[in-house]
Scaffold this motif. Structure first.
Motif, PDB file in Angstrom:
ATOM      1  N   ASN A 109       0.837  -1.205   0.000  1.00 40.97           N
ATOM      2  CA  ASN A 109       0.000   0.000   0.000  1.00 40.97           C
ATOM      3  C   ASN A 109       0.878   1.266   0.000  1.00 40.97           C
ATOM      4  OD1 ASN A 109      -2.008   1.869   0.193  1.00 40.97           O
ATOM      5  ND2 ASN A 109      -2.810   1.195   2.165  1.00 40.97           N
ATOM      6  N   CYS A 143      -6.018   0.853  -0.641  1.00 38.98           N
ATOM      7  CA  CYS A 143      -6.398   0.000   0.478  1.00 38.98           C
ATOM      8  C   CYS A 143      -6.796  -1.371  -0.083  1.00 38.98           C
ATOM      9  CB  CYS A 143      -7.595   0.605   1.236  1.00 38.98           C
ATOM     10  SG  CYS A 143      -7.152   1.956   2.323  1.00 38.98           S
ATOM     11  N   CYS A 153      -7.661   0.331   7.170  1.00 40.23           N
ATOM     12  CA  CYS A 153      -7.223   1.193   6.068  1.00 40.23           C
ATOM     13  C   CYS A 153      -8.407   2.010   5.560  1.00 40.23           C
ATOM     14  CB  CYS A 153      -6.648   0.343   4.922  1.00 40.23           C
ATOM     15  SG  CYS A 153      -5.779   1.331   3.694  1.00 40.23           S
TER      16      CYS A 153
END
Ligand SMILES: [Zn+2]
Length: 331
Positions: free
Chosen positions: A169, A196, A240
């Motif tokens: 990420n 995410c 996230c």
């Protein structure tokens, strides 16, 4: 010596200070804004009656301003500890601690000294453990028959040596420093929340929330160690945070509260929000301090030992629950 160590006196002074400040700023401002501008705009309609009606209140406002200023200057002298102490920070901390101590079976002199330290901006570090002991907040460890005062934190492996150059990420880690991209407007690759994971567990993540693996490991160790010391802390955020969610927060929350879309570390999976609990299992209230909510006090004091930090403790919009990795760098 005159002392202000009294909740009623401090509350009275605090609101008096507020009222004086309003008399000297907001009242004149509102008057001039609403009336004087109106007066200028309506020049044509000026007549004696109108001027009289508009001008007369100025006289009262000037008197109110002057009296407030005189009173403020008289009270704001170096020996008036009460007026000087009545700042929002001290007042709220004092009030919270007062309420917290009120129903506890604590020596009254200790209570007084504790509150007086808040008033005079002195540290309560040495008194806190005695207060907690008397209030039975620190549990006596029966096996060892000793009181758990300074928890020994053991981090098995040194987090400063963590290295993970596999970008997860957009984040990679070298020597314990979390590197994340510098936000560039127009470059969606640098926006937080754009990547995410939708199915974290099947994509190399060690948690179902999409937190960075190393951040999540630090976080769970931290929470575990809190539990070992008798403090309950949980993760309250969803993991996230996607770009769309951040836009939604940004548009619906008070300005300044949520980070601009693309910037929040929540979107890189390296920020989390925690929930803190009281010893009786209830959630600590929104208006809390490290002393009124011991689990939070423990967290703020010990985060760095786990390579974590609470960066928004002293920001304009204080977020005493928001936690991030200690060392970060933008690439
Ligand atoms: Zn947060």
């Amino acid at each position: 010596m005159f002392t202000c160590n009294n909740i009623n006196l401090l509350t009275f002074t605090y609101y008096l200070k507020y009222i004086l400040a309003i008399n000297m700023t907001i009242v004149p401002f509102i008057y001039f804004y609403l009336n004087l501008i109106n007066l200028i705009k309506n020049k044509k309609k000026l007549n004696k009656w109108y001027i009289k009606r508009r001008i007369k209140p100025i006289f009262y406002i000037i008197i109110l301003f002057t009296l407030s200023l005189i009173l403020h200057n008289t009270l704001n002298t170096s020996n008036n500890i009460c007026y000087l102490s009545a700042t929002p920070k001290i007042y709220h901390e004092y009030k919270n601690s007062y309420n917290f101590l009120q129903n506890k079976d604590i020596d009254s002199e200790l209570k007084n000294n504790y509150l007086n330290n808040i008033l005079t901006n002195k540290s309560n570090n040495t008194l806190t453990s005695t207060v907690y002991k008397q209030a039975n907040i620190i549990k006596v460890n029966e096996e060892k028959n000793s009181i758990v005062e300074e928890p020994k934190v053991i981090v098995e492996d040194n987090f400063l040596n963590e290295t993970d150059t596999n970008i997860q990420n957009n984040v990679y880690i070298i020597n314990g420093t979390f590197n994340y991209p510098k936000y560039v407007y127009g470059n969606t690759n640098t926006y937080s929340g754009m990547f995410c994971p939708s199915d974290p567990l099947n994509n190399g993540y060690n948690n179902p929330y999409g937190y960075n693996n190393y951040f999540y490991t630090r976080l769970t160790r931290f929470i575990e160690e809190a539990r070992n010391n008798g403090y309950l802390i949980t993760i309250s955020s969803q993991g996230c945070r996607t770009y769309d969610t951040q836009i939604n927060y940004y548009n619906t929350m008070t300005p300044g509260r949520a980070a601009s879309p693309g910037l929040s570390l929540h979107g890189f999976g390296i920020a989390s929000d925690l929930e803190f609990y009281n010893q009786d299992g209830s959630i600590c209230s929104y208006f809390r301090t490290d002393s009124s909510c011991p689990s939070m006090g423990w967290a703020h004091q010990n985060a760095e030992k786990f390579g974590l930090t609470f960066p928004l403790l002293y920001s304009n919009y204080k977020e005493d629950w928001h936690i991030e990795p200690l060392n970060k760098s933008k690439y």
